[in-house]
Design an enzyme around this catalytic site. Structure first.
Site, short mmCIF file in Angstrom:
data_model
loop_
_atom_site.label_atom_id
_atom_site.label_comp_id
_atom_site.label_asym_id
_atom_site.label_seq_id
_atom_site.Cartn_x
_atom_site.Cartn_y
_atom_site.Cartn_z
CG ASP A 1 -1.65 -1.32 1.39
OD1 ASP A 1 -2.24 -1.78 0.40
OD2 ASP A 1 -1.61 -1.89 2.50
CG HIS B 1 -3.43 -4.89 3.75
ND1 HIS B 1 -3.10 -4.09 2.68
CD2 HIS B 1 -3.88 -6.06 3.23
CE1 HIS B 1 -3.34 -4.75 1.56
NE2 HIS B 1 -3.81 -5.95 1.87
#
Length: 364
Positions: free
Chosen positions: A192, A220
């Protein structure tokens, strides 16, 4: 006569230089000793992420160009033949740093002597599954693997959990491997983080290598929060803040965030498969920076054991900005948090607390 003396002196000097060179070479031969191999466990080793990751490890991209490795590859029994095929390919790669490969479906054999454990394996998310469904499916897997690491891995084993839900899987692993130091169990948010860097570089039309210090806070998950408030760009004669260069807070607080959150979906739609190459690269980045250190003035995002920094409940595996040195990470302190960021961070904390409570209810 004088010429003879000069020749003799030159000869003595040359002999001394030669002998000194031989002595230095002799001493250096003892100093230049090859490092002992590190044993690297990869679970889910028959999967696509592992397939992309193995050459990176074998070439030294993860642990350094002078660090030999022995790979332990673990997967479920139906994947046994695939593991053998991957091993054959690794052997055919003739990687000088690769000192051995063990393929197994036995978790105890896989965990023996392990220095680094990369947990790619887990129950895959299927259509309609919630995070709670996924947690309940993964508890048995991570309990067994954690117990094996606890009993058979090196006492200072470093663990990276990639399989989703990564933060809570890491927490389960910590529960069943209590002798592994809490600071040695981490989860992956680097993918990410890297996606956020790419979004900023595309918006600003600069090379991604010139952007740094974005932050992935918390979990996440589909609610992940990429924070560009402290990100910087190398403009050649120094650094400028991303906020100043973008000059569009609305984009940073809306489209930028959703682009990062939905990037995996976009890849699945285009590729018909989930992210593998980028996930492997992020895994490699996470471990490289953890083991070898982050560049000065640069931080990265890692899911780590919360110590209460930034008001986040201690005991969660929460993604923070960290710097790394000599195999240890430290949370970056003193960053100013605006109201928008605080709300996002708190929401992710709440989400992780709910996941933790559900996981522990299943454990007990």
């Amino acid at each position: 006569m004088e010429n003879l003396e000069i020749v003799q002196k030159v000869g003595v000097v040359l002999v001394c230089v030669y002998l000194s060179w031989r002595i230095i070479r002799y001493i250096w031969s003892f100093l230049d000793v090859e490092k002992d191999p590190l044993i690297v466990l990869v679970t889910g080793a028959a999967g696509q992420i592992a397939y992309a990751l193995f050459p990176m490890i074998a070439k030294g991209a993860m642990l350094g160009p002078d660090q030999p490795v022995i790979l332990h590859m673990l997967d479920i029994e139906p994947a046994g033949d695939i593991l053998k095929g991957v091993k054959l390919e690794l052997m055919d790669g003739a990687f000088p740093l690769l000192k051995g490969v063990i393929t197994t479906t036995d978790v105890i054999e896989a965990c023996k002597g392990v220095d680094i454990a990369i947990m790619l394996g887990g129950f895959p998310r299927r259509k309609g599954m919630s995070n709670k469904d996924l947690i309940s499916k993964n508890i048995g897997i991570y309990k067994a693997q954690a117990s094996a690491l606890e009993q058979h891995a090196d006492t200072n084993c470093k663990v990276l959990v990639v399989a989703n839900p990564a933060n809570t899987n890491a927490l389960i692993l910590k529960e069943y491997a209590p002798s592994i130091p809490e600071e040695n169990i981490t989860s992956l948010t680097r993918l990410d983080h890297n996606r956020a860097l790419n979004q900023l570089s595309e918006n600003l039309n600069v090379h991604v290598g010139d952007v740094k210090n974005v932050i992935m806070w918390g979990n996440h998950s589909s609610n992940q929060y990429p924070d560009a408030n402290h990100a910087m760009v190398n403009i050649g004669v120094g650094h400028k803040s991303v906020k100043e260069l973008v000059a569009d807070d609305n984009w940073l607080n809306t489209e930028f965030i959703t682009n990062v959150q939905r990037r995996g979906e976009v890849i699945i739609k285009s590729r018909r498969l989930s992210s593998a190459l980028s996930a492997a690269s992020a895994t490699c980045d996470h471990m490289r920076d953890w083991i070898l250190g982050t560049p000065k003035g640069t931080w990265v995002s890692m899911g780590v054991y919360s110590d209460g920094s930034y008001g986040i409940q201690p005991g969660l595996i929460y993604s923070f900005p960290v710097t790394c040195e000599k195999g240890e990470w430290s949370i970056v302190q003193g960053l100013k948090i605006d109201r928008f960021a605080r709300e996002k961070m708190d929401a992710l904390e709440k989400e992780l607390i709910e996941e933790k409570n559900f996981a522990y209810s299943c454990l007990h």
